[in-house]
Design a protein around this motif. Sequence first.
Motif, short mmCIF file in Angstrom:
data_model
loop_
_atom_site.label_atom_id
_atom_site.label_comp_id
_atom_site.label_asym_id
_atom_site.label_seq_id
_atom_site.Cartn_x
_atom_site.Cartn_y
_atom_site.Cartn_z
N HIS A 120 43.86 31.22 29.40
CA HIS A 120 44.22 31.98 30.59
C HIS A 120 45.62 32.57 30.49
N GLU A 121 45.88 33.53 31.36
CA GLU A 121 47.17 34.21 31.37
C GLU A 121 48.28 33.32 31.93
N TYR A 122 47.95 32.46 32.86
CA TYR A 122 48.95 31.60 33.47
C TYR A 122 48.81 30.18 32.93
N VAL A 123 49.95 29.58 32.62
CA VAL A 123 49.96 28.24 32.05
C VAL A 123 50.91 27.36 32.86
N CYS A 124 50.69 26.05 32.77
CA CYS A 124 51.54 25.12 33.49
C CYS A 124 51.82 23.91 32.61
N TYR A 125 53.10 23.66 32.36
CA TYR A 125 53.48 22.41 31.73
C TYR A 125 53.63 21.36 32.82
N SER A 126 53.08 20.17 32.58
CA SER A 126 53.26 19.06 33.52
C SER A 126 53.40 17.76 32.75
N ASN A 127 54.26 16.88 33.25
CA ASN A 127 54.33 15.54 32.70
C ASN A 127 53.05 14.78 33.03
N CYS A 128 52.69 13.84 32.17
CA CYS A 128 51.39 13.18 32.27
C CYS A 128 51.32 12.09 33.32
N ASP A 129 52.36 11.95 34.14
CA ASP A 129 52.29 10.98 35.23
C ASP A 129 52.25 11.66 36.59
N ILE A 130 52.02 12.98 36.62
CA ILE A 130 52.02 13.76 37.86
C ILE A 130 50.60 14.09 38.30
N VAL A 131 50.23 13.64 39.49
CA VAL A 131 48.94 14.01 40.07
C VAL A 131 49.13 15.29 40.89
N LEU A 132 48.31 16.28 40.60
CA LEU A 132 48.34 17.56 41.32
C LEU A 132 47.04 17.71 42.11
N THR A 133 47.17 18.25 43.32
CA THR A 133 45.99 18.39 44.19
C THR A 133 45.86 19.84 44.66
N GLY A 134 45.01 20.03 45.66
CA GLY A 134 44.70 21.38 46.13
C GLY A 134 45.90 22.14 46.66
N ASP A 135 46.93 21.45 47.16
CA ASP A 135 48.09 22.17 47.66
C ASP A 135 48.83 22.88 46.53
N PHE A 136 48.80 22.29 45.34
CA PHE A 136 49.37 22.94 44.16
C PHE A 136 48.59 24.21 43.83
N TRP A 137 47.26 24.12 43.86
CA TRP A 137 46.44 25.30 43.54
C TRP A 137 46.63 26.40 44.59
N SER A 138 46.73 26.01 45.84
CA SER A 138 46.96 27.01 46.89
C SER A 138 48.31 27.70 46.70
N ALA A 139 49.33 26.93 46.30
CA ALA A 139 50.64 27.51 46.05
C ALA A 139 50.57 28.51 44.90
N PHE A 140 49.82 28.17 43.87
CA PHE A 140 49.65 29.09 42.75
C PHE A 140 48.96 30.38 43.19
N GLU A 141 47.88 30.26 43.94
CA GLU A 141 47.16 31.46 44.39
C GLU A 141 48.03 32.34 45.29
N SER A 142 48.80 31.72 46.18
CA SER A 142 49.68 32.49 47.06
C SER A 142 50.77 33.21 46.26
N THR A 143 51.30 32.52 45.26
CA THR A 143 52.38 33.10 44.47
C THR A 143 51.88 34.24 43.60
N VAL A 144 50.75 34.07 42.94
CA VAL A 144 50.24 35.12 42.06
C VAL A 144 49.78 36.34 42.86
N ALA A 145 49.41 36.13 44.12
CA ALA A 145 49.08 37.27 44.98
C ALA A 145 50.34 38.04 45.38
N TRP A 146 51.48 37.35 45.39
CA TRP A 146 52.75 37.96 45.77
C TRP A 146 53.40 38.68 44.58
N SER A 147 53.30 38.10 43.40
CA SER A 147 53.89 38.68 42.19
C SER A 147 53.16 38.16 40.97
N LYS A 148 53.05 38.97 39.95
CA LYS A 148 52.39 38.55 38.72
C LYS A 148 53.35 37.85 37.77
N ARG A 149 54.63 37.95 38.05
CA ARG A 149 55.64 37.37 37.17
C ARG A 149 56.53 36.44 37.98
#
Length: 301
Positions: free
Chosen positions: A75-104
Amino acid sequence: AKPFEGHSAIIQRNALKSWKLLHPEVEVILFGDEEGSAEVCAEYGLRHEPHVERFESRMPYMDFLFGRAQEIARHEYVCYSNCDIVLTGDFWSAFESTVAWSKRFLLISRRWDVDIKEPVDFRRADWARELREYAVMNGVQQNELFIDFFLFPRGIYADMPRFIVGYCYWDNWAVWRALSAGVPVIDASSITVPVHQNHEYTTTPERFKGSYLEPNSMRNFQIAGGFRHLRNIGDATHLLTRQGMEGNARRYWMAAKHASAEMRHILLYKVWFPVWFPLLNASRPLRTALGLRRKSAGHRE
């Protein structure tokens, strides 16, 4: 990842499974040949990259991880994360909101530290909401120096210095690098709860986990270019809130704060930390026996 043994296996499985559940099309790439990595990747359907370039055959080089991931990602967008971090739907919503605002952009957030001793029951429909509420009620939101994930479009970090994973300063350089390239840096701390699962650290005689003064941290500091090339979440250009994207007015205060960076560096790293970290490590058995929760107070765990 660390070897999948004991508590490390529990929290790393929690993290990896949560990433896989973010979206059906998410690709999770796990680097390293630590014990159990191949088996977990096969079980969860992750992409396994066992080869990692390492410093003195131990800790991975950050430039290799970022470079290789951007090279092979689907995919075009990548995310580095440490292996002790749990990510949930609020993270995905933040990504979708941000990419709708700017591609960079670079998307980051403050984490929440909380004790997680058992596997998360991902079969429960409300597991994510329950975990976020548990973290907020029982955990500690770390300060702006703690950055455990970086979400960005491929290509921003094409020339990363040879930082060592697991030591200080590389994450603060990564924020500075985005800012210096004119990339909007988005702080999503007000709407996301990245759950950092507290854990013990395996140390070696030459290392105090979290110390800004240990040799490998100072190596990272030097190749970063010094304090002028270090920034944190407080330096974000924008804040992602429930009302939408807002400019970060506090950034101007942060800019003034950075004007005296060298003096602060001398006071903090040459005077305070040489006293604080030995005291912190010496008092750890007593604090553990008393059941005291570790706070942020300059300790990067």
